[in-house]
Design a protein around this motif. Structure first.
Motif, mmCIF file in Angstrom:
data_model
loop_
_atom_site.group_PDB
_atom_site.id
_atom_site.type_symbol
_atom_site.label_atom_id
_atom_site.label_comp_id
_atom_site.label_asym_id
_atom_site.label_seq_id
_atom_site.Cartn_x
_atom_site.Cartn_y
_atom_site.Cartn_z
ATOM 1 N N GLU A 1 0.836 -1.207 0.000
ATOM 2 C CA GLU A 1 0.000 0.000 0.000
ATOM 3 C C GLU A 1 0.868 1.254 0.000
ATOM 4 N N GLY B 1 -9.847 -5.051 -5.102
ATOM 5 C CA GLY B 1 -9.066 -3.880 -5.512
ATOM 6 C C GLY B 1 -8.629 -4.035 -6.866
ATOM 7 N N ARG C 1 -4.324 -9.194 -1.263
ATOM 8 C CA ARG C 1 -5.635 -8.576 -1.021
ATOM 9 C C ARG C 1 -6.694 -9.674 -0.881
ATOM 10 N N ASP D 1 -6.713 5.418 6.525
ATOM 11 C CA ASP D 1 -6.754 5.213 5.070
ATOM 12 C C ASP D 1 -6.087 3.899 4.675
ATOM 13 N N ALA E 1 -7.877 0.760 2.779
ATOM 14 C CA ALA E 1 -7.330 0.262 1.513
ATOM 15 C C ALA E 1 -6.941 -1.211 1.590
ATOM 16 N N THR E 2 -6.485 -1.648 2.754
ATOM 17 C CA THR E 2 -6.006 -3.024 2.896
ATOM 18 C C THR E 2 -7.051 -3.969 3.476
#
Length: 104
Positions: free
Chosen positions: A17, A104, A97, A30, A34-35
Motif C-alpha cells: 500500500e 481492488g 488482497r 486510510d 485500503a487493505t
C-alpha cells in the motif's frame, strides 16, 4: 539491509500500500480501508515498521476541535525494503488482497 522482521502477508500488504504512492504521507485509517486490515492488526505492523526505521511518523496539526492524526511515510530504507519484499513476494499484491478479503 538485513532486518530480523517477520514477513507476514499482512505486513507485505501494508508495504504494498505504501508502494502505491511512495512519497505520500498516509493516515492509518486510510491504510486500514485500503487493505481491509483491522486496527488491531494494522497498528502493531505500523509500529514495528517505525521501530525498524522503515517508516517516518508525524502528527498532523489538527484544526480547532479535531484531534491530531498520526501520519506515516516510507523512509529511504523503508522504500528499499518494501521494493525488495515486493520483488521476492511470490503471492503478489492481488493475491495478498484476496487473503484478507479486499477487492481492488
Amino acid at each position: 539491509m538485513n532486518l530480523k522482521m517477520r514477513r507476514s502477508p499482512q505486513t507485505l500488504l501494508v508495504l504494498g500500500e505504501f508502494l502505491a504512492d511512495e512519497q505520500a504521507w498516509r493516515y492509518g485509517y486510510d491504510i486500514s480501508r485500503a487493505t481491509g486490515l483491522k486496527s488491531g492488526t494494522l497498528y502493531p505492523i505500523l509500529m514495528r515498521l517505525a521501530e525498524h526505521r522503515l517508516l517516518e511518523t508525524s502528527w498532523e496539526t489538527a484544526e480547532t476541535g479535531r484531534p491530531p492524526r498520526h501520519m506515516y511515510k516510507l523512509t529511504r530504507d523503508g522504500l528499499r525494503y518494501a521494493r525488495t519484499q515486493a520483488a521476492t513476494d511470490s503471492v503478489g499484491a492481488v493475491g495478498l488482497r484476496g487473503l484478507v478479503g479486499v477487492e481492488g
